[in-house]
Design a protein around this motif. Structure first.
Motif, PDB file in Angstrom:
ATOM      1  N   GLY A 120     -10.174 -17.323   6.764  1.00  0.00           N
ATOM      2  CA  GLY A 120     -10.828 -16.132   6.254  1.00  0.00           C
ATOM      3  C   GLY A 120     -10.090 -15.563   5.053  1.00  0.00           C
ATOM      4  N   SER A 121     -10.327 -14.285   4.778  1.00  0.00           N
ATOM      5  CA  SER A 121      -9.692 -13.619   3.643  1.00  0.00           C
ATOM      6  C   SER A 121      -9.580 -12.131   3.943  1.00  0.00           C
ATOM      7  N   SER A 122      -8.713 -11.439   3.209  1.00  0.00           N
ATOM      8  CA  SER A 122      -8.563  -9.999   3.371  1.00  0.00           C
ATOM      9  C   SER A 122      -8.332  -9.363   2.016  1.00  0.00           C
ATOM     10  N   TYR A 123      -8.718  -8.075   1.895  1.00  0.00           N
ATOM     11  CA  TYR A 123      -8.689  -7.370   0.622  1.00  0.00           C
ATOM     12  C   TYR A 123      -8.176  -5.948   0.851  1.00  0.00           C
ATOM     13  N   SER A 124      -7.405  -5.446  -0.104  1.00  0.00           N
ATOM     14  CA  SER A 124      -6.854  -4.102   0.026  1.00  0.00           C
ATOM     15  C   SER A 124      -6.505  -3.561  -1.356  1.00  0.00           C
ATOM     16  N   ALA A 125      -6.065  -2.300  -1.383  1.00  0.00           N
ATOM     17  CA  ALA A 125      -5.653  -1.648  -2.628  1.00  0.00           C
ATOM     18  C   ALA A 125      -4.283  -1.021  -2.426  1.00  0.00           C
ATOM     19  N   ASP A 136       0.043   1.307   0.482  1.00  0.00           N
ATOM     20  CA  ASP A 136      -1.385   1.041   0.643  1.00  0.00           C
ATOM     21  C   ASP A 136      -2.227   2.245   0.257  1.00  0.00           C
ATOM     22  N   ILE A 137      -3.375   1.975  -0.327  1.00  0.00           N
ATOM     23  CA  ILE A 137      -4.386   2.980  -0.623  1.00  0.00           C
ATOM     24  C   ILE A 137      -5.518   2.812   0.388  1.00  0.00           C
ATOM     25  N   SER A 138      -5.917   3.879   1.027  1.00  0.00           N
ATOM     26  CA  SER A 138      -7.004   3.828   1.996  1.00  0.00           C
ATOM     27  C   SER A 138      -8.335   3.754   1.247  1.00  0.00           C
ATOM     28  N   MET A 139      -8.790   2.534   1.031  1.00  0.00           N
ATOM     29  CA  MET A 139     -10.004   2.310   0.246  1.00  0.00           C
ATOM     30  C   MET A 139     -10.627   0.997   0.690  1.00  0.00           C
ATOM     31  N   THR A 140     -11.938   0.958   0.798  1.00  0.00           N
ATOM     32  CA  THR A 140     -12.641  -0.272   1.138  1.00  0.00           C
ATOM     33  C   THR A 140     -12.724  -1.157  -0.092  1.00  0.00           C
ATOM     34  N   ILE A 141     -12.193  -2.371   0.017  1.00  0.00           N
ATOM     35  CA  ILE A 141     -12.201  -3.320  -1.090  1.00  0.00           C
ATOM     36  C   ILE A 141     -12.868  -4.608  -0.627  1.00  0.00           C
ATOM     37  N   GLN A 142     -13.826  -5.081  -1.420  1.00  0.00           N
ATOM     38  CA  GLN A 142     -14.510  -6.330  -1.124  1.00  0.00           C
ATOM     39  C   GLN A 142     -14.647  -7.152  -2.400  1.00  0.00           C
ATOM     40  N   PRO A 143     -14.732  -8.477  -2.280  1.00  0.00           N
ATOM     41  CA  PRO A 143     -14.896  -9.303  -3.476  1.00  0.00           C
ATOM     42  C   PRO A 143     -16.171  -8.929  -4.226  1.00  0.00           C
ATOM     43  N   GLN A 166     -10.096   3.379  -9.037  1.00  0.00           N
ATOM     44  CA  GLN A 166     -11.476   3.696  -8.672  1.00  0.00           C
ATOM     45  C   GLN A 166     -12.231   2.423  -8.354  1.00  0.00           C
ATOM     46  N   ASP A 167     -12.896   2.388  -7.188  1.00  0.00           N
ATOM     47  CA  ASP A 167     -13.853   1.334  -6.873  1.00  0.00           C
ATOM     48  C   ASP A 167     -15.205   1.845  -7.348  1.00  0.00           C
ATOM     49  N   VAL A 168     -15.585   1.414  -8.542  1.00  0.00           N
ATOM     50  CA  VAL A 168     -16.819   1.906  -9.158  1.00  0.00           C
ATOM     51  C   VAL A 168     -18.026   1.512  -8.325  1.00  0.00           C
ATOM     52  N   GLU A 172     -15.519   5.150  -4.719  1.00  0.00           N
ATOM     53  CA  GLU A 172     -14.313   5.628  -4.060  1.00  0.00           C
ATOM     54  C   GLU A 172     -13.208   5.736  -5.096  1.00  0.00           C
ATOM     55  N   THR A 173     -12.452   6.839  -5.075  1.00  0.00           N
ATOM     56  CA  THR A 173     -11.405   7.067  -6.068  1.00  0.00           C
ATOM     57  C   THR A 173     -10.130   7.551  -5.399  1.00  0.00           C
ATOM     58  N   PHE A 174      -9.002   6.985  -5.831  1.00  0.00           N
ATOM     59  CA  PHE A 174      -7.673   7.416  -5.411  1.00  0.00           C
ATOM     60  C   PHE A 174      -6.920   7.916  -6.637  1.00  0.00           C
ATOM     61  N   SER A 175      -6.182   9.014  -6.479  1.00  0.00           N
ATOM     62  CA  SER A 175      -5.359   9.521  -7.568  1.00  0.00           C
ATOM     63  C   SER A 175      -4.068  10.086  -7.000  1.00  0.00           C
TER      64      SER A 175
END
Length: 270
Positions: A120-125, A136-143, A166-168, A172-175
């Motif tokens: 499988g695979s995993s994604y994060s920010a 880690d940034i609490s954000m949903t990341i997908q390919p 920012q996940d456009v 979702e935005t982290f600052s």
């Protein structure tokens, strides 16, 4: 590594922030400084584009932005853990065009794309300031997600920075605002094999990745005007190229990055 008092103070502030946020201990560190090989634009852990203050006639870097598409990660060799990250940052790279001089500061943010040995695979920010580990940034990341990132001083040369990711695609935005004593000496847009901490420590094995298609690169609020002389190739322990950036796109603010390849086709559009 020699660390200044200001840098230690910044690191303490970051670690305190991570503790108060309940951040889990990091297992990897992204961008633990460019590992230069043989005085060429080759690295054992980075590939992409790097600009330096000596190359740019003394220009210091107070801000950087960039966009990319989160690549799909898959196993290159079955049965082993494989890790990668895509990011922008200030510091840590080549100060001159020939990569003869490096920099020991780095402030950055990006995404991670991993292919575990179990499948499988995993994604994060994440975000990070050297010499601290990534947070880690609490954000949903997908390919396929469109990411926009920025690292900028609140006031030029203030050494107070705003890190934005920012996940456009998902809105979702982290600052985060952090103090950090930077040399302001380099700026980069990178795909990387991060440093693994703890058991089996060392630079990660590169997975198969679709091209992240970096774009909209700026420095100090202006288009980056990327040049092929700023390219960095990723090499393995036998000095074979295993990751290559393309030539810049038509408006010189983006490029493709190809894993397990010695060359890479440039984007056809801006």
């Amino acid at each position: 590594m020699r660390v200044s008092i200001a840098l230690l103070a910044a690191l303490c502030a970051v670690l305190a922030l991570a503790a108060s946020a309940g951040a889990a201990p990091a297992t990897s560190a992204h961008g633990q400084l460019l590992q230069i090989r043989a005085n060429t634009n080759e690295s054992s852990n980075w590939f992409g584009y790097n600009q330096g203050t000596l190359e740019k006639g003394g220009t210091l870097f107070n801000s950087i932005t960039g966009d990319w598409t989160v690549p799909t990660a898959s196993s290159h060799t079955r049965g082993q853990d494989e890790y990668s990250s895509d990011w922008i940052g200030i510091g840590g790279g080549c100060v001159d065009a020939n990569c003869l001089v490096g920099d020991n500061t780095l402030i950055q943010t990006g995404t991670e794309q991993d292919a575990p040995a179990t499948g499988g695979s995993s994604y994060s920010a994440w975000w990070e300031i050297i010499p601290g580990p990534s947070i880690d940034i609490s954000m949903t990341i997908q390919p396929g997600d469109h990411m926009h990132a920025s690292v900028a001083e609140t006031v030029p040369n203030s050494n107070v920075w705003v890190i934005t990711l920012q996940d456009v695609t998902r809105n979702e935005t982290f600052s985060q605002t952090v103090p950090y004593s930077s040399t302001h000496a380099t700026a980069e847009w990178i795909e990387e094999t991060p440093l693994i901490l703890g058991t089996n420590a060392g630079f990660a094995v590169l997975p198969n990745l679709t091209s992240p298609a970096f774009d909209l690169a700026t420095v100090n609020g202006q288009p980056a005007n990327l040049n092929t002389s700023e390219e960095i190739d990723l090499i393995d322990s036998n000095s074979h190229v295993i990751g290559a950036p393309s030539a810049p796109d038509p408006d010189a603010d983006g490029f493709n990055a190809c894993t397990w390849a010695t060359s890479c086709s440039a984007p056809s559009g801006s």
